[in-house]
Scaffold this motif. Structure first.
Motif, PDB file in Angstrom:
ATOM      1  N   ILE A   1       0.841  -1.207   0.000  1.00  0.00           N
ATOM      2  CA  ILE A   1       0.000   0.000   0.000  1.00  0.00           C
ATOM      3  C   ILE A   1       0.869   1.247   0.000  1.00  0.00           C
ATOM      4  N   ARG A   2       1.973   1.217   0.759  1.00  0.00           N
ATOM      5  CA  ARG A   2       2.886   2.367   0.811  1.00  0.00           C
ATOM      6  C   ARG A   2       3.455   2.660  -0.572  1.00  0.00           C
ATOM      7  N   GLU A   3       3.798   1.609  -1.308  1.00  0.00           N
ATOM      8  CA  GLU A   3       4.340   1.798  -2.657  1.00  0.00           C
ATOM      9  C   GLU A   3       3.313   2.480  -3.558  1.00  0.00           C
TER      10      GLU A   3
ATOM     11  N   LYS B   1       3.670   6.223  -5.374  1.00  0.00           N
ATOM     12  CA  LYS B   1       3.542   6.378  -6.827  1.00  0.00           C
ATOM     13  C   LYS B   1       2.434   7.353  -7.222  1.00  0.00           C
ATOM     14  N   GLY B   2       1.791   7.947  -6.182  1.00  0.00           N
ATOM     15  CA  GLY B   2       0.849   9.012  -6.494  1.00  0.00           C
ATOM     16  C   GLY B   2      -0.580   8.801  -6.067  1.00  0.00           C
ATOM     17  N   GLU B   3      -0.942   7.592  -5.618  1.00  0.00           N
ATOM     18  CA  GLU B   3      -2.310   7.385  -5.154  1.00  0.00           C
ATOM     19  C   GLU B   3      -2.533   8.139  -3.841  1.00  0.00           C
TER      20      GLU B   3
ATOM     21  N   ILE C   1       5.882   9.314   4.410  1.00  0.00           N
ATOM     22  CA  ILE C   1       5.127   8.139   4.842  1.00  0.00           C
ATOM     23  C   ILE C   1       6.090   7.134   5.452  1.00  0.00           C
ATOM     24  N   SER C   2       5.761   6.627   6.614  1.00  0.00           N
ATOM     25  CA  SER C   2       6.636   5.695   7.331  1.00  0.00           C
ATOM     26  C   SER C   2       6.594   4.300   6.729  1.00  0.00           C
ATOM     27  N   GLN C   3       7.551   3.494   7.114  1.00  0.00           N
ATOM     28  CA  GLN C   3       7.471   2.044   6.929  1.00  0.00           C
ATOM     29  C   GLN C   3       6.473   1.518   7.970  1.00  0.00           C
TER      30      GLN C   3
END
Length: 454
Positions: A212-214, A218-220, A265-267
């Motif tokens: 989800i972080r990826e 990427k812009g979501e 955004i964190s891990q």
């Protein structure tokens, strides 16, 4: 202090309790009725307005306490206002300081309650032509005053304590026919285990959050992703948590949020609530604004069985006197509310005796099938739709209905003695300080005798 004076203070303290609700519930937004305003009292440079007095009086009349109160409620409310102003003046003289974060937290809490009452921020705007931010700015000075008064009272009463002899003396002064009657009470202990989620399940959740972080990177939209995937109550709100004062949230969550730069955004970060992706929005002084996506790993049946086996083994050790129930609860119970008491539920005033109505129905029916001194086998308890715990119950004792006595009810009597001693200490302090400040009360309220008592 003479016995007569103590009786007067006792009666006065009881009266204050009856109108306390009225003073706390003064309408923030004023009354519909028109009041010709004027100053009814001054304490140094602090003023008390007739509109405030009348608002508190109207709220008092609408309360249940008004039915029990006998006397001049306006006088009692005005006296309380005057005493609060004296406390405020003394807090300034004593240089009492407030943490700005505490003030911010109280303002935000008050505004949240107001928004809930009205239904939305837009409803407040429509009703009063003011934004929530404007109301918050108007509320801040009043809340600061309330906190300063509380802090001053806390400081002057901090060292007040009672001895066993004082408790005994207080008890002996109560007429035998006026002793309170207590219903049946229980001494019940719990040792609770939250089934520990396996590492494999947690790793699975982390992989989902990383994916989800990826997508967010990427812009979501993080907020749209939170709406779709977050399992917390903030999910429908885009994961937004709003501004929080430092120290008010889970330490792991807060540490993760404050380590980020705005927009970052964190891990995945694990807290006591679950595993989060955190996006920091803004830092402002002692506050920070963040949003998150949380997923809550659920224990498997195997995880629950492990918790059952652990408590079964612990129960065997307790029954064999290898460890006491109290020591086992302090070391192993996951219920922090009871573990500090050796596993025992806490009743009113810190007593470890709980009335029947204070037990949740499931626990009450469980001990109803047990004998005094018995420890139950491990039980599964469904505490919510998706959370299960395991516990053992120690049914130590049942106390039948009885009149108050020093043996069974010492903690309750101690609390009552301390409350009365604090009321006397507070009133003696105010009596002294009212002689030191400038105090003026409108002649309309001479009947209240506030100035004459100096």
């Amino acid at each position: 202090m003479s016995k007569l004076k103590r009786m007067k203070i006792t009666k006065y303290f009881a009266s204050i309790c009856l109108v306390f609700l009225a003073l706390q519930s003064v309408n923030t937004f004023g009354q519909d009725g028109q009041v010709v305003d004027k100053i009814v009292a001054k304490v140094d440079d602090k003023i008390i307005l007739k509109s405030d007095l009348e608002a508190a009086y109207i709220n008092f009349l609408q309360s249940q306490q008004a039915r029990e109160f006998q006397g001049d409620a306006r006088c009692l409310i005005l006296r309380n206002f005057v005493e609060n102003k004296v406390m405020l003046v003394m807090s300034e003289i004593d240089s009492v300081q407030l943490d700005p974060g505490r003030v911010d937290y109280e303002v935000q809490g008050r505004m949240q309650r107001i928004i809930q009452q009205f239904g939305s921020e837009e409803a407040i705007q429509q009703a009063y032509g003011k934004s929530v931010e404007q109301f918050a700015d108007e509320l801040r000075p009043t809340i600061e005053e309330q906190l300063l008064i509380q802090e001053q009272e806390t400081n002057i009463l901090a060292e007040t304590s009672v001895t066993p002899n004082e408790v005994k003396k207080f008890f002996n002064q109560i007429p035998r026919d006026s002793l309170p009657l207590y219903s049946v009470e229980y001494e019940v202990g719990l040792i609770v285990k939250d089934p520990e989620v396996s590492r494999a399940e947690k790793d699975k959740i982390r992989e989902q959050l990383v994916a989800i972080r990826e997508r967010a990177l990427k812009g979501e939209s993080f907020e749209i992703l939170a709406t779709s995937y977050s399992q917390g109550p903030s999910g429908p709100n885009g994961g937004n948590l709003g501004f929080a004062a430092r120290g008010s949230m889970d330490p792991a969550y807060e540490a993760g949020a404050l380590s980020l730069k705005p927009g970052e955004i964190s891990q995945p970060i694990e807290s006591s609530f679950g595993i989060h992706l955190i996006q920091l929005i803004e830092k402002r002084g002692n506050e920070y604004n963040s949003r998150h996506i949380i997923m809550m790993p659920k224990p498997s049946e195997q995880d629950v069985v492990r918790a059952i086996n652990f408590l079964d083994s612990l129960r065997t050790q307790i029954q064999a006197d290898s460890i006491t129930f109290e020591a086992a609860a302090k070391e192993y119970s996951d219920d922090k509310q009871t573990s500090t008491n050796g596993g025992f539920l806490q009743g009113q005033f810190g007593s470890l005796k709980v009335p029947a109505e204070g037990l949740d129905p499931e626990l009450f029916f469980a001990i109803d099938k047990m004998k005094e001194g018995e420890i139950s086998e491990p039980q599964r308890v469904q505490v919510s739709a998706d959370q299960q715990i395991v516990r053992i119950i120690y049914y130590k004792k049942r106390i039948p209905p009885h009149k108050a006595n020093l043996s069974d009810d010492f903690e309750k009597l101690k609390a009552a003695t301390l409350q009365m001693k604090k009321a006397i200490t507070r009133q003696e302090y105010l009596s002294d300080k009212m002689k030191e400040v400038y105090l003026e009360v409108d002649p309309e309220y001479n009947r209240c005798g506030i100035v004459n008592e100096q």
